[in-house]
Design a protein around this motif. Structure first.
Motif, mmCIF file in Angstrom:
data_model
loop_
_atom_site.group_PDB
_atom_site.id
_atom_site.type_symbol
_atom_site.label_atom_id
_atom_site.label_comp_id
_atom_site.label_asym_id
_atom_site.label_seq_id
_atom_site.Cartn_x
_atom_site.Cartn_y
_atom_site.Cartn_z
ATOM 1 N N SER A 150 56.970 -34.513 65.578
ATOM 2 C CA SER A 150 57.011 -34.369 64.540
ATOM 3 C C SER A 150 57.886 -32.976 63.923
ATOM 4 O O SER A 150 58.473 -32.010 64.299
ATOM 5 C CB SER A 150 54.756 -33.190 63.833
ATOM 6 N N PRO A 151 58.062 -32.793 62.168
ATOM 7 C CA PRO A 151 59.337 -32.215 61.718
ATOM 8 C C PRO A 151 59.215 -30.704 61.843
ATOM 9 O O PRO A 151 59.857 -30.235 62.538
ATOM 10 C CB PRO A 151 59.331 -33.189 59.942
ATOM 11 N N GLY A 152 57.627 -30.468 61.970
ATOM 12 C CA GLY A 152 57.127 -29.355 62.558
ATOM 13 C C GLY A 152 57.423 -28.182 63.406
ATOM 14 O O GLY A 152 57.974 -27.536 63.733
ATOM 15 N N VAL A 153 56.516 -29.157 64.619
ATOM 16 C CA VAL A 153 57.156 -28.941 65.979
ATOM 17 C C VAL A 153 58.728 -28.854 65.850
ATOM 18 O O VAL A 153 59.263 -27.700 66.812
ATOM 19 C CB VAL A 153 56.454 -29.786 66.630
ATOM 20 N N ALA A 154 59.748 -29.697 65.523
ATOM 21 C CA ALA A 154 60.739 -29.951 65.811
ATOM 22 C C ALA A 154 61.650 -28.241 65.181
ATOM 23 O O ALA A 154 62.153 -28.402 66.079
ATOM 24 C CB ALA A 154 62.028 -31.301 65.050
ATOM 25 N N HIS A 155 61.626 -28.296 64.203
ATOM 26 C CA HIS A 155 61.556 -27.411 63.216
ATOM 27 C C HIS A 155 61.583 -25.707 63.986
ATOM 28 O O HIS A 155 62.647 -24.983 64.277
ATOM 29 C CB HIS A 155 62.033 -27.513 62.229
ATOM 30 N N ALA A 156 60.378 -25.954 64.587
ATOM 31 C CA ALA A 156 59.304 -24.452 65.295
ATOM 32 C C ALA A 156 60.831 -24.412 66.261
ATOM 33 O O ALA A 156 60.878 -23.318 67.264
ATOM 34 C CB ALA A 156 58.461 -24.561 65.473
#
Lengths: 183, 183
Positions: free
Chosen positions: A141-147
């Motif tokens: 998920s994008p949020g996990v990836a950027h985190a």
């Protein structure tokens, strides 16, 4: 070896010498020291790099390029070892973040003031855009990836700052938590 | 109001004025502009801050202090709303990271070059030590705690850099992922 490759080889030798000299002496290096370390005449150095600024800029650009190559290699290893699964690119990014050598650390600190320079800033912008895109395309998920990506960046920057750093044990816990989030 | 408080009030007024002037004009501010904005004579300003460097340094220290007060307040709100549960401090840290105003952004960018100054560097070291300790004491595993904290720092720094930034949607995903990890 074809003669036409020689200028490239000299340039590479000069950049390698500059890298060593910056690691040892910081960015206030002398061009004479670099020419000497590369076994090249001062005139030969000035042919490739007409000023110290241009030499340091080329060195910084080479480091950005090297980072991308190392990231490609770490990703290829991750895929070879564990398959091309979601999170593989981020696991390669984590590996690179935590295994960056102390030597490179000195080098990055010495070159950091150059980042205001337009050519280098453009190279960093391109690299950053590439990292944002790659993180999003990694199947998480994008949020996990950027985190995960930003936690790596936060760690990398903190390690290169004059501020208190994590202990080896804390860093290991961090690395495990980040890796777990990519699975 | 007791007369002995007046110097403090003048100092506070001068710092508030300096903050506004730096926000509008950057760190190359004139002391005349600050004195005028605070309604204080130039002599009055120089009594409190004998040089521009000392004024900017005091402003930067006040910002560090303000950050800690805002973090305390965000933590108190988090505990009041959801109880003093594990991860409450990090959720307050996330809130502060993502709700820092655009105005403060301009201010931080203008003051960033001051961070090499010894007094400010010491204040930042103390603040960083405090953040490391607080994150570890928040009741989560240390790896998760540092990952969330460093992802916040990575985001905060990237937002203040000249490099490509996350879109509002990407930032929202990031914030949700980080918050989820604190639960």
């Amino acid at each position: 070896m074809p003669r036409s490759r020689q200028p490239d080889l000299t340039r590479t030798a000069l950049l390698q010498a500059a890298r060593q000299v910056v690691q040892d002496q910081g960015a206030a290096l002398s061009l004479d020291a670099v020419a000497r370390a590369a076994g090249v005449s001062k005139g030969g150095l000035l042919h490739h790099f007409p000023s110290k600024d241009m030499l340091l800029q080329a060195l910084a650009l080479a480091l950005v390029e090297q980072f991308r190559e190392e990231l490609d290699a770490a990703y290829a290893r991750e895929c070879a070892d564990h398959g091309q699964r979601p999170g593989a690119w981020l696991r390669a990014y984590i590996t690179l973040t935590f295994e960056d050598s102390e030597k490179d650390m000195a080098l990055h600190r010495a070159l950091a003031p150059l980042t205001e320079q337009p050519t280098l800033m453009q190279a960093l912008t391109d690299a950053q855009t590439f990292l944002l895109d790659q993180a999003e395309a990694d199947g998480l998920s994008p949020g996990v990836a950027h985190a995960v990506r930003l936690a790596c960046d936060g760690y990398w920057l903190a390690e290169r700052s004059d501020q208190p750093r994590l202990s080896a044990v804390q860093a290991q816990h961090l690395r495990e938590a980040l890796t777990a989030w990519t699975r």
